[in-house]
Design an enzyme around this catalytic site. Structure first.
Site, PDB file in Angstrom:
ATOM      1  CE  LYS A  26      73.960  25.511  50.920  1.00  0.00           C
ATOM      2  NZ  LYS A  26      75.366  26.052  51.294  1.00  0.00           N
ATOM      3  CB  SER A  49      77.103  26.489  48.122  1.00  0.00           C
ATOM      4  OG  SER A  49      77.099  26.234  49.556  1.00  0.00           O
ATOM      5  CB  SER A  83      78.651  28.344  51.382  1.00  0.00           C
ATOM      6  OG  SER A  83      79.225  27.467  50.705  1.00  0.00           O
TER       7      SER A  83
END
Length: 478
Positions: A83, A159, A183
């Site tokens: 990420k 996210s 997330s």
């Protein structure tokens, strides 16, 4: 770019077994992943920062290293994505598509990435995220939205949206994610894959930011519970630079747990935790899944502790943390900082200190009620998302039916309320709506009980089906 689809269709567990036997090479998997990325990336925009030359070099180094066939934490050259809120040495790092950090190159990797690569993972690239993770929809100024592979008009959530999409489409076998309010779990649910929010400290976090906060954690996203356990083994360790870091588990603990499913005993279930409305179509899928678990022998009780203060408590505690972390950035960059950060910090700045103290007391009371509940129940189950994916360009959800959400993140109250508890939580797929959109279940276990949670989740997966096991081709709709 041609590639071997049979390699893409392997689970991470299957691929690592072949790598450890040297029946397939890391380079072969990197090239298969590169081909798959070239094919699907234009449709989903999951991995906007690639480092394929670095991956090829890393694959050669792993292949040339001494074999570790008996090390259960050894990934042996398996390609992953990381990420874009965490760092990979020598790779572009934009903090989730922020124009303020458009050209930043990382000098070193985050601790979780160091562990993964030290255990034989090969990083293919950085997955898309909203700026600084400040949204539950993956869209940012630099790279635009990540699109749901089951319908490219729609969002993957956030996210860790790029991470979930990269796994669901077979761009990578595993994905590194992070979770503060939703997330990991929300994108996993929206993409019909598995996402684990570990206990705070189970996986070491970056050497920056809210290091004493128990809200942000790092964890795995995978296509099956077994793959999730495999990745957790490779990224979980005690690291002295994280003040919350937990002692390392024995090698292979989590993969072994996921390989030994255990039927649910007495468990609690709530559709809404008392904090949110739920779309009737989602509720119907969840009810059907719970009925299947009950028919298979789970002792399902429609019961949950009182967590109804979760929304107000989360806003207060998250806001104060963000005020500390981002007020200096706002002072320096002003309008260059996204509106969501301004909103959160302004709200926190206006919060009387007595209200923050009350929020901390309310959180402690919620935790104690949950511990009393878990003394008599093995876990607590609820939906992961209260609605199906919405248009990818939306930055917030305004309402569900007649209910208007006050804050841009209030529609994820069912996940962020559980974040407050510090318990490990896994999201697994549980079915699809009539329109083909995925629905997920959250399973919350006792503190620091990831191994037991993985066993229970693996049993649920057996009953409900591993619904994201095979990568999907993006469904492109105009």
């Amino acid at each position: 770019m041609p590639y071997d689809r049979s390699l893409i269709d392997l689970t991470a567990t299957e691929a690592v077994a072949l790598l450890r036997r040297r029946a397939v090479s890391p380079a072969e998997l990197v090239e298969a992943a590169a081909g798959r990325i070239a094919e699907v990336e234009p449709a989903v925009n999951a991995v906007p920062i690639l480092c394929l030359d670095r991956a090829r070099s890393r694959a050669r180094a792993v292949a040339d290293a001494a074999p570790r066939p008996h090390d259960p934490n050894w990934l042996a050259g398996l390609p992953i994505t990381v990420k874009d809120l965490d760092e990979v040495s020598g790779v572009r790092h934009t903090f989730g598509g922020s124009v303020l950090f458009e050209n930043t190159i990382s000098e070193r990797s985050s601790p979780s990435v160091e562990l993964l690569e030290g255990n034989g993972a090969v990083t293919l690239g950085k997955s898309n995220s909203p700026e600084f993770g400040f949204n539950a929809s993956t869209i940012n100024a630099l790279f635009g939205p990540t699109r749901n592979p089951r319908d490219t008009r729609l969002t993957v959530g956030g996210s860790s949206g790029g991470a979930a999409a990269s796994v669901a489409t077979g761009e990578a076998w595993l994905a590194h994610g992070s979770d503060l309010g939703a997330s990991i779990r929300l994108p996993a649910a929206f993409c019909s894959v598995v996402g684990l929010r570990p206990s705070p400290g189970r996986v070491p976090r970056a050497r920056r930011g809210m290091v004493f906060s128990m809200l942000p954690v790092v964890g795995p996203i995978a296509r099956t519970v077994a793959d999730c356990g495999l990745m957790l083994d490779a990224m979980a360790a005690e690291v002295w630079t994280d003040p919350l870091s937990l002692p390392s588990a024995a090698p292979g603990t989590f993969a072994d747990a996921a390989a030994a499913p255990r039927r649910l005993g007495r468990v609690g279930f709530s559709m809404d935790l008392g904090v949110t409305p739920v779309d009737p179509e989602v509720a119907a899928v969840v009810h059907a899944a719970m009925a299947r678990l009950a028919d298979a022998g789970a002792g399902i009780e429609h019961a949950a502790p009182d967590l109804s203060q979760g929304r107000d408590v989360f806003h207060a505690i998250r806001g104060v943390n963000h005020l500390a972390a981002f007020a200096p950035m706002i002072a320096q960059h002003g309008g260059g900082v996204i509106p969501e950060i301004h909103s959160s910090t302004e709200r926190a700045a206006a919060l009387p200190i007595a209200d923050y103290a009350r929020a901390e007391n309310a959180r402690a009371a919620m935790f104690q009620r949950l511990m009393d509940f878990l003394a008599e129940h093995e876990c607590l189950i609820c939906p992961t998302a209260i609605m199906t994916p919405f248009p990818a360009e939306w930055r917030r959800v305004e309402r569900l039916g007649d209910h208007a959400f006050e804050s841009y993140i209030d529609w994820i109250a069912i996940t962020f309320t559980l974040s407050l508890t510090g318990c490990p939580i896994i999201s697994i797929p549980c079915g699809f709506t009539a329109g083909g959109m995925p629905v997920g279940l959250q399973i919350l276990g006792r503190p620091r009980s990831e191994a037991t949670l993985l066993r229970m989740a693996a049993w649920c997966e057996q009953v409900l089906g591993a619904l994201g096991r095979k990568p999907i081709d993006p469904v492109i709709r105009p």
